[in-house]
Design a protein around this motif. Structure first.
Motif, short mmCIF file in Angstrom:
data_model
loop_
_atom_site.label_atom_id
_atom_site.label_comp_id
_atom_site.label_asym_id
_atom_site.label_seq_id
_atom_site.Cartn_x
_atom_site.Cartn_y
_atom_site.Cartn_z
N GLU A 48 -1.94 12.71 9.65
CA GLU A 48 -1.20 13.63 8.76
C GLU A 48 0.09 14.14 9.41
O GLU A 48 0.88 14.84 8.78
N LYS B 291 -0.26 3.01 9.35
CA LYS B 291 -0.35 4.39 9.83
C LYS B 291 -1.52 4.55 10.81
O LYS B 291 -1.40 5.24 11.83
N THR C 61 7.91 5.85 -4.07
CA THR C 61 6.71 5.02 -3.89
C THR C 61 7.13 3.57 -3.61
O THR C 61 8.07 3.08 -4.24
N GLY D 207 0.14 4.17 0.46
CA GLY D 207 -0.29 5.12 1.50
C GLY D 207 -0.05 4.59 2.90
O GLY D 207 -0.36 5.28 3.88
N HIS D 208 0.48 3.39 3.03
CA HIS D 208 0.81 2.77 4.35
C HIS D 208 -0.38 2.83 5.29
O HIS D 208 -0.21 3.05 6.50
N ARG D 209 -1.63 2.67 4.76
CA ARG D 209 -2.82 3.00 5.55
C ARG D 209 -3.01 2.22 6.84
O ARG D 209 -3.23 2.83 7.89
N ASP E 284 0.85 -1.19 0.00
CA ASP E 284 0.00 0.00 0.00
C ASP E 284 0.89 1.25 0.00
O ASP E 284 1.60 1.50 0.98
#
Ligand SMILES: Cc1ncc(COP(=O)(O)O)c(C=O)c1O
Length: 364
Positions: free
Chosen positions: A78, A66, A247, A61-63, A59
């Protein structure tokens, strides 16, 4: 013989194997500061499941990781960037802010200077006060703020293991706002401290716009081969760092392991057990080494800076122990330290005992 720290760090069992004629897997490695409990069991479980996912990209966005980190730290997402180790977070800072001059307080982690020069900055070094465990005096910190665009501070510092009063660093953070300097607190080892919450700058971070905290998951959770770290700062600083990140630089297995360990139901037990072990063993080792004529500094972390008794040098001791399959970190190349200085990681009693017995056999 060339230095076994030819890449600038401890933990290089491959160079040591060539130098000492011991196979790389056979070393008892006291030269890298990794949690002796090993990774929490949940890491291996999750990695086994996650192996199937290596056919997919991670991913970007490292969701999940995170979100887990945000919940654990009580910091909004953020304000967090996840990196391929704390080392990548340092590189992102240098890429994003392109400081012309960087300040460091010696002796300290060599990457502060190496990376800064790789990214084109000049480095100004202040040598910490030896009688204060090489911590920088308040005036030295202020002078570095005035002279540089970015200052790295190890908190706790490597190789000494000492921490600053939080108030002293907060005064430095206020100064950083006046001088328009970025103050980077490297808290890679702070999880090992039972008093972490009192010492860390994280609870006061929201008050300072030029303060960045860098942390690592590789030491405390014993996953240096997976690579995982993060930085926390004002959301505008974080956005600029993310804009420079390659990325997929954080791989899918590392993200899965990170999410698993942060949400592990045994998390608190693992933290407590690690801290108790380190405190007990640090006392024990300091005592044992003092009996062998070895000076140690009052580290708060999971490693000890030591000074060999003359005429022994750290290099000589490293060679003698290396031939016995024990690796220590020679620190003679650190600015501010001497030929006798070396660093050892703190492990469990059985292994610490082996180290102490081997040191005794070599010295006497
Ligand atoms: C003080 C300090 N900060 C950061 C790092 C890098 O940590 P990571 O493995 O997360 O890149 C190290 C590694 O030795 C270190 O000693």
């Amino acid at each position: 013989m060339s230095s076994i720290e030819q890449f600038g760090h401890g933990g290089d069992v491959w160079t040591a194997a060539d130098a000492f004629g011991v196979s790389s897997e056979a070393f008892l490695d006291f030269s890298a500061n990794i949690n002796p409990l090993g990774p929490p069991p949940v890491v291996a479980e999750r990695l086994q499941q996650a192996v199937e996912s290596i056919v997919n990209y991670p991913d970007p966005g490292h969701r999940e990781m995170k979100a887990a980190l945000s919940a654990k730290l009580q910091v909004s997402e953020e304000r967090i960037v996840i990196g391929n180790g704390a080392a990548e977070c340092m590189a992102l800072l240098l890429l994003a802010f392109q400081p012309r001059t960087v300040g460091v307080i010696a002796p300290c982690f060599s990457e502060y200077e190496t990376l800064s020069r790789q990214f084109g900055a000049d480095v100004i070094t202040a040598v910490g006060q030896e009688e204060e465990g090489f911590l920088a005096a308040e005036e030295q910190l202020h002078q570095l703020m005035e002279e540089t665009d970015l200052v790295f501070i190890g908190h706790p510092n490597n190789p000494t293991g000492l921490v600053y009063d939080r108030e002293r660093l907060e005064r430095a953070a206020r100064m950083a706002e006046k001088t328009n300097t970025l103050l980077v607190a490297d808290e890679a080892f702070i999880d090992f401290l039972p008093q972490e919450e009192k010492v860390s700058l994280l609870p006061v971070l929201h008050r300072y716009e030029r303060l960045i905290i860098i942390r690592s998951l590789t030491k405390f959770y014993a996953i240096p081969g997976l690579r995982l770290g993060y930085a926390v700062a004002h959301s505008e600083l974080i956005a600029r760092m993310i804009a420079k990140q390659v990325t997929w630089s954080v791989n899918g297995l590392a993200l899965a392991a990170g999410e698993a360990l942060l949400t592990d139901k045994h998390y608190d037990d693992y933290v407590r057990a690690t801290r108790e072990l380190i405190v007990t063993e640090r006392f024990w080792l300091r005592d044992r080494l003092a009996g062998l004529g070895i000076k140690t500094w009052p580290s708060e972390a999971n490693f000890l800076l030591c000074r060999a008794p003359a005429p022994w040098t750290a290099k000589g001791l490293q060679e003698a122990l290396g031939r016995k399959g024990i690796l220590i970190r020679n620190c003679d190349m650190y600015t501010g330290l001497t030929a006798g200085d070396f660093r050892i990681a703190i492990k469990n009693r059985t292994l610490n005992e082996r180290l102490a017995i081997s040191v005794q056999a070599v010295l006497h």
